[in-house]
Design an enzyme around this catalytic site. Sequence first.
Site, PDB file in Angstrom:
ATOM      1  N   ASN A  13       0.870  -1.184   0.000  1.00 21.66           N
ATOM      2  CA  ASN A  13       0.000   0.000   0.000  1.00 21.66           C
ATOM      3  C   ASN A  13       0.899   1.224   0.000  1.00 21.66           C
ATOM      4  O   ASN A  13       1.489   1.568   1.027  1.00 21.66           O
ATOM      5  CB  ASN A  13      -0.889  -0.031   1.263  1.00 21.66           C
ATOM      6  CG  ASN A  13      -1.691   1.250   1.428  1.00 21.66           C
ATOM      7  OD1 ASN A  13      -1.803   2.059   0.507  1.00 21.66           O
ATOM      8  ND2 ASN A  13      -2.252   1.437   2.614  1.00 21.66           N
ATOM      9  N   TRP A  14       0.986   1.882  -1.152  1.00 19.83           N
ATOM     10  CA  TRP A  14       1.903   3.022  -1.269  1.00 19.83           C
ATOM     11  C   TRP A  14       1.346   4.292  -0.620  1.00 19.83           C
ATOM     12  O   TRP A  14       2.033   5.265  -0.492  1.00 19.83           O
ATOM     13  CB  TRP A  14       2.226   3.286  -2.744  1.00 19.83           C
ATOM     14  CG  TRP A  14       3.224   2.323  -3.320  1.00 19.83           C
ATOM     15  CD1 TRP A  14       3.693   1.167  -2.760  1.00 19.83           C
ATOM     16  CD2 TRP A  14       3.894   2.441  -4.587  1.00 19.83           C
ATOM     17  NE1 TRP A  14       4.605   0.560  -3.592  1.00 19.83           N
ATOM     18  CE2 TRP A  14       4.747   1.321  -4.717  1.00 19.83           C
ATOM     19  CE3 TRP A  14       3.863   3.376  -5.629  1.00 19.83           C
ATOM     20  CZ2 TRP A  14       5.558   1.120  -5.840  1.00 19.83           C
ATOM     21  CZ3 TRP A  14       4.660   3.179  -6.750  1.00 19.83           C
ATOM     22  CH2 TRP A  14       5.501   2.060  -6.853  1.00 19.83           C
ATOM     23  N   LYS A  15       0.077   4.250  -0.263  1.00 18.27           N
ATOM     24  CA  LYS A  15      -0.581   5.450   0.296  1.00 18.27           C
ATOM     25  C   LYS A  15      -0.340   6.639  -0.647  1.00 18.27           C
ATOM     26  O   LYS A  15      -0.276   6.433  -1.850  1.00 18.27           O
ATOM     27  CB  LYS A  15      -0.075   5.715   1.711  1.00 18.27           C
ATOM     28  CG  LYS A  15      -0.095   4.451   2.573  1.00 18.27           C
ATOM     29  CD  LYS A  15       0.126   4.703   4.029  1.00 18.27           C
ATOM     30  CE  LYS A  15       0.177   3.374   4.757  1.00 18.27           C
ATOM     31  NZ  LYS A  15       0.146   3.494   6.192  1.00 18.27           N
ATOM     32  N   HIS A  92      -9.514   1.047   4.941  1.00 12.74           N
ATOM     33  CA  HIS A  92      -8.224   1.237   5.628  1.00 12.74           C
ATOM     34  C   HIS A  92      -8.428   2.181   6.814  1.00 12.74           C
ATOM     35  O   HIS A  92      -9.210   3.124   6.748  1.00 12.74           O
ATOM     36  CB  HIS A  92      -7.193   1.814   4.652  1.00 12.74           C
ATOM     37  CG  HIS A  92      -5.803   1.777   5.210  1.00 12.74           C
ATOM     38  ND1 HIS A  92      -5.340   2.710   6.113  1.00 12.74           N
ATOM     39  CD2 HIS A  92      -4.784   0.902   5.021  1.00 12.74           C
ATOM     40  CE1 HIS A  92      -4.092   2.406   6.451  1.00 12.74           C
ATOM     41  NE2 HIS A  92      -3.734   1.313   5.795  1.00 12.74           N
ATOM     42  N   GLU A  94      -6.750   4.525   7.960  1.00 13.74           N
ATOM     43  CA  GLU A  94      -6.496   5.958   7.719  1.00 13.74           C
ATOM     44  C   GLU A  94      -7.724   6.618   7.104  1.00 13.74           C
ATOM     45  O   GLU A  94      -8.041   7.770   7.395  1.00 13.74           O
ATOM     46  CB  GLU A  94      -5.253   6.120   6.823  1.00 13.74           C
ATOM     47  CG  GLU A  94      -3.986   5.856   7.613  1.00 13.74           C
ATOM     48  CD  GLU A  94      -2.799   5.389   6.805  1.00 13.74           C
ATOM     49  OE1 GLU A  94      -2.808   5.510   5.560  1.00 13.74           O
ATOM     50  OE2 GLU A  94      -1.849   4.876   7.427  1.00 13.74           O
ATOM     51  N   GLU A 164      -5.385  -5.329  10.537  1.00 19.28           N
ATOM     52  CA  GLU A 164      -4.397  -4.275  10.713  1.00 19.28           C
ATOM     53  C   GLU A 164      -4.650  -3.530  12.023  1.00 19.28           C
ATOM     54  O   GLU A 164      -5.416  -2.559  12.051  1.00 19.28           O
ATOM     55  CB  GLU A 164      -4.499  -3.277   9.557  1.00 19.28           C
ATOM     56  CG  GLU A 164      -4.185  -3.849   8.200  1.00 19.28           C
ATOM     57  CD  GLU A 164      -3.520  -2.812   7.320  1.00 19.28           C
ATOM     58  OE1 GLU A 164      -2.393  -3.058   6.887  1.00 19.28           O
ATOM     59  OE2 GLU A 164      -4.109  -1.742   7.105  1.00 19.28           O
ATOM     60  N   GLY A 170       2.582   1.788  10.815  1.00 20.35           N
ATOM     61  CA  GLY A 170       3.532   2.895  10.701  1.00 20.35           C
ATOM     62  C   GLY A 170       4.303   3.188  11.980  1.00 20.35           C
ATOM     63  O   GLY A 170       4.974   4.214  12.076  1.00 20.35           O
ATOM     64  N   SER A 209       3.493  -2.678  10.254  1.00 20.24           N
ATOM     65  CA  SER A 209       4.949  -2.724  10.458  1.00 20.24           C
ATOM     66  C   SER A 209       5.584  -4.048  10.039  1.00 20.24           C
ATOM     67  O   SER A 209       6.514  -4.535  10.694  1.00 20.24           O
ATOM     68  CB  SER A 209       5.298  -2.385  11.910  1.00 20.24           C
ATOM     69  OG  SER A 209       4.896  -1.063  12.209  1.00 20.24           O
ATOM     70  N   GLY A 230       2.833  -1.316   4.296  1.00 16.27           N
ATOM     71  CA  GLY A 230       2.838   0.122   3.993  1.00 16.27           C
ATOM     72  C   GLY A 230       4.254   0.599   3.730  1.00 16.27           C
ATOM     73  O   GLY A 230       4.799   0.437   2.637  1.00 16.27           O
ATOM     74  N   GLY A 231       4.883   1.163   4.769  1.00 17.37           N
ATOM     75  CA  GLY A 231       6.211   1.780   4.629  1.00 17.37           C
ATOM     76  C   GLY A 231       7.226   0.921   3.888  1.00 17.37           C
ATOM     77  O   GLY A 231       7.942   1.414   3.000  1.00 17.37           O
TER      78      GLY A 231
HETATM   79  C1  PEP Z   1      -0.753   0.031   6.186  1.00 12.82           C
HETATM   80  O1  PEP Z   1      -0.894   1.239   6.189  1.00 12.82           O
HETATM   81  O2  PEP Z   1      -1.615  -0.687   5.641  1.00 12.82           O
HETATM   82  C2  PEP Z   1       0.428  -0.531   6.845  1.00 12.82           C
HETATM   83  C3  PEP Z   1       0.378  -1.791   7.201  1.00 12.82           C
HETATM   84  O3  PEP Z   1       1.476   0.309   7.066  1.00 12.82           O
HETATM   85  P1  PEP Z   1       2.912  -0.076   7.692  1.00 12.82           P
HETATM   86  O4  PEP Z   1       3.386  -1.330   7.016  1.00 12.82           O
HETATM   87  O5  PEP Z   1       3.787   1.104   7.363  1.00 12.82           O
HETATM   88  O6  PEP Z   1       2.718  -0.270   9.145  1.00 12.82           O
END
Ligand code: PEP
Length: 250
Positions: A13-15, A92, A94, A164, A170, A209, A230-231
């Site tokens: 997920n590049w956001k 999601h 966010e 999640e 994050g 994470s 994500g990251g």
């Molecule tokens: C996400 O936003 O879906 C996510 C899992 O982010 P991260 O891997 O950065 O925790």
Amino acid sequence: MNHDSNEFLIAGNWKMNGSSTLFQSFLAAFDKNIDGVNILICPPFTLLGMTNAGVFSLGAQNVSADNNGAFTGEVSATMLSDSGCEYVIVGHSERREYQSEGNQLIAKKLRKSLDAGLKPILCVGESEETRERGLLVEFLTEQLAEALKGLSADDLNKVIVAYEPIWAIGTGKAASVDQVREVHLFIRNYLRELNEKVGQTMPILYGGSVKPSNASELFDIDDVNGALVGGASLEPQTFKEICLKASEKR
Ligand code: PEP
């Protein structure tokens, strides 16, 4: 991927990050398929619709709950499907937080996505406060029940669930193996109650994470069928390492 598939689904997920240049560097780094892994990239809308996405499946990060019309700035499920995109992330945390998306709206987005032939990835997960107050099961049950209400077995056969925990997104601090095992088992049992056959095979991803250093232990857990990253999905070699860890488990 269908639900009988034995593959891991590793979704990035590049956001609101990335560029066509970054996508090119991913194409260069992932020059061939990785055994047993369906590699999905969910870039911003502007990068969907690529005619040559290489080894990657493509997914969107959001979808409108409406079909078409005067909804400035929105993108419909049929438009996503028309652009060649196969998956869409729905609900999601966010978006739940910053765009105030609730379970009812998320259910509508799931319906539209399924009607357009997309495979929705439904995100669920609790805040730290909810967990500390002992309301985890109640909270997840409500998120799942309201989002999946009224879906047929055929529909459910295209849905993917991502667990999640908000406190792990994050933060660099993933949920522990025991926490993930416990929640994935709970989700699996919930899905099996909805529909024994489909619930048994529906992919359940873990997100929060995920990185190369914890991927292996997470992929060892029963009922972890992949990850939403994500990251660590923004750097080709890091993301590739995670995909390779998944491949080793096959
Ligand atoms: C996400 O936003 O879906 C996510 C899992 O982010 P991260 O891997 O950065 O925790």
